[in-house]
Design a protein around this motif. Structure first.
Motif, PDB file in Angstrom:
ATOM      1  N   TYR B  22       0.825  -1.208   0.000  1.00 21.22           N
ATOM      2  CA  TYR B  22       0.000   0.000   0.000  1.00 21.22           C
ATOM      3  C   TYR B  22       0.863   1.263   0.000  1.00 21.22           C
ATOM      4  O   TYR B  22       0.576   2.221  -0.708  1.00 21.22           O
ATOM      5  N   ALA B  23       1.918   1.250   0.814  1.00 18.49           N
ATOM      6  CA  ALA B  23       2.758   2.442   0.918  1.00 18.49           C
ATOM      7  C   ALA B  23       3.542   2.660  -0.371  1.00 18.49           C
ATOM      8  O   ALA B  23       3.623   3.776  -0.884  1.00 18.49           O
ATOM      9  N   LYS B  66       4.091 -14.311  -3.495  1.00 19.67           N
ATOM     10  CA  LYS B  66       3.233 -13.428  -4.293  1.00 19.67           C
ATOM     11  C   LYS B  66       3.088 -12.057  -3.615  1.00 19.67           C
ATOM     12  O   LYS B  66       3.084 -11.038  -4.282  1.00 19.67           O
ATOM     13  N   MET B  67       2.958 -12.071  -2.293  1.00 18.17           N
ATOM     14  CA  MET B  67       2.833 -10.796  -1.577  1.00 18.17           C
ATOM     15  C   MET B  67       4.111  -9.980  -1.737  1.00 18.17           C
ATOM     16  O   MET B  67       4.082  -8.767  -1.906  1.00 18.17           O
ATOM     17  N   LYS B  68       5.242 -10.664  -1.687  1.00 22.84           N
ATOM     18  CA  LYS B  68       6.532 -10.000  -1.843  1.00 22.84           C
ATOM     19  C   LYS B  68       6.630  -9.401  -3.257  1.00 22.84           C
ATOM     20  O   LYS B  68       6.970  -8.232  -3.425  1.00 22.84           O
ATOM     21  N   GLU B  69       6.304 -10.213  -4.250  1.00 21.72           N
ATOM     22  CA  GLU B  69       6.362  -9.733  -5.637  1.00 21.72           C
ATOM     23  C   GLU B  69       5.429  -8.553  -5.848  1.00 21.72           C
ATOM     24  O   GLU B  69       5.764  -7.602  -6.563  1.00 21.72           O
ATOM     25  N   GLY B  70       4.250  -8.626  -5.225  1.00 16.85           N
ATOM     26  CA  GLY B  70       3.279  -7.535  -5.356  1.00 16.85           C
ATOM     27  C   GLY B  70       3.833  -6.225  -4.831  1.00 16.85           C
ATOM     28  O   GLY B  70       3.663  -5.169  -5.447  1.00 16.85           O
ATOM     29  N   ALA B  71       4.514  -6.296  -3.689  1.00 14.17           N
ATOM     30  CA  ALA B  71       5.090  -5.076  -3.104  1.00 14.17           C
ATOM     31  C   ALA B  71       6.282  -4.599  -3.927  1.00 14.17           C
ATOM     32  O   ALA B  71       6.502  -3.398  -4.107  1.00 14.17           O
TER      33      ALA B  71
END
Lengths: 103, 306
Positions: B22-23, B66-71
């Protein structure tokens, strides 16, 4: 040097007769924490290239090795110096701990 | 020279990576520090069935990637290193790691929680030698053997059901006379023929030197002690928050959690608490992720007023 795949056939030569300390990661494909630990071990191997030999043991394919060292929990990191298992750590470890274990 | 980050996130579980996503997507410069590899407790979970969007369930490790890649798609930076010290009270916050010092205008604490141990003598020595905190990891080593699970929550119930398919005999030991675990587990537990419930009881000692050989159990109602032979003991008695890092700088509640409200704001301006280390009624991947989004929102607001 890439991370080695250790089997009962190359164990003697790559681990017991190694001039450098050896860190082995006992793992299995069905183990979630092993997946988390694997990239840490890879990074460690890169950082200690030439100083510490790093290998992985798939316990499903090498049950004899897992048995021989009494592995009952994975991932387990096992350090060998001069052919002797000198230290072990059970569970996912931070990279700094791997440095400490192989000092 | 390391930049002055807009946000430093400590911990790479779902709370941390949501805050980072988000940030970073809002244009902030974000550094995320993780001591192991992405995922936290989620990364250790075999299958997650209750994070929306994955009708077949998803492996915790995969979801973490996936969360890491998304960020990272929005240029959040991950560094794998252990945080040893933080200085939070000043305007420019300092995070000291094994690899160097980082400075941030805001800090998101997302350090999660870890399994609670029994705190019995020999527990440490017998860990990996009969004592385990992860049934899906170590269950295979106890095929056709006798094991005990201690605990009464969802993790204990799920562990017992997983182990009953592998082991000769499973005991489920709980300190009360009914389970705290969700109802979905009750019927399968009752039906399992090789599973025996031991109610109102606590594990009081571990037997064995090189390997676990058994345990002592005390019935809290009758006061009677008994010993039970078993090859494995799976401990699932809840978690402890990883808040040691900040306990000198932030007020914690009696159980060690950070008492931040739904805004995730802590008592120190610019410092936010997300996920399992925050005092909250439900600790799940989805609530951690939600905290992360909220923290990023209030971090942005905080930065805008500087």
């Amino acid at each position: 040097m890439a991370v080695l795949t250790i089997t009962k056939d190359n164990f003697q030569k790559e681990v017991l007769e190694s001039a450098q300390p050896v860190l082995l990661d006992f793992w299995a494909s069905w183990c979630g924490p092993c997946k988390m630990f694997s990239p840490i071990v890879d990074e460690f191997a890169e950082e200690r290239e030439g100083e510490v030999k790093v290998g992985k043991v798939n316990i499903d394919e090498e049950p004899e090795l897992a048995n021989q060292f009494g592995i009952m929990s994975i991932p387990t990191a096992l350090v060998f110096k001069n052919g002797q298992a000198v230290e072990s750590a059970v569970g996912v470890q931070p990279k700094e701990r791997l440095w400490d274990m192989t000092k | 020279m390391e930049p002055l980050y807009d946000m430093i996130v400590i911990g790479g579980g779902p709370g941390g990576y949501s805050a980072a996503l988000y940030a970073a997507r809002a244009g902030l410069q974000v550094l995320l520090l993780e001591q192991l590899s992405p995922g936290g407790q989620m990364g250790l979970t075999d299958t997650i069935d209750n994070y929306p969007g994955f009708p077949q369930g998803v492996s915790g490790f995969e979801l973490a990637q996936k969360m890491k890649e998304g960020a990272e798609r929005f240029h959040a930076v991950t560094k794998l290193t252990k945080v040893v010290r933080v200085r939070l009270s000043q305007e420019e916050k300092e995070v000291v790691t094994a690899q160097g010092v980082y400075r941030g205008k805001t800090v998101v604490l997302a350090c999660g929680a870890r399994p609670r141990t029994l705190e019995l003598p020999k527990e440490d020595r017998l860990t990996g030698r009969g004592v385990s905190y992860c049934a899906t990891c170590d269950g295979m080593f106890y095929r056709r053997k006798t094991v005990a699970v201690v605990g009464g929550g969802n993790t204990a119930a799920a562990d017992a059901l997983y182990l009953k398919n592998l082991c000769e005999k499973v005991y489920l030991i709980h300190r009360r006379d009914s389970l705290r675990a969700s109802r979905v587990y009750w019927e399968p537990l009752r039906k399992a023929e090789n599973l025996e419930m031991i109610w109102d009881s606590q594990v009081t000692a571990l037997f064995g030197e090189e390997k676990l050989s058994g345990i002592a159990i005390k019935n809290k109602k009758t006061g009677k002690e008994a010993s039970l032979s078993c090859d494995g003991l799976f401990v699932a008695i809840g978690t402890l928050p990883n808040t040691e890092l900040v306990r000198e700088q932030l007020k914690l509640d009696e159980a060690g959690y950070i008492p931040a409200d739904e805004t995730t704001r802590t008592e120190i301006p610019g410092v936010f608490a997300v996920g399992d280390l925050r005092r909250k009624p439900l600790r799940q991947v989805v609530t951690a992720a939600s905290d992360g989004a909220v923290a990023a929102h209030f971090a942005e607001e905080y930065l805008a007023t500087r």
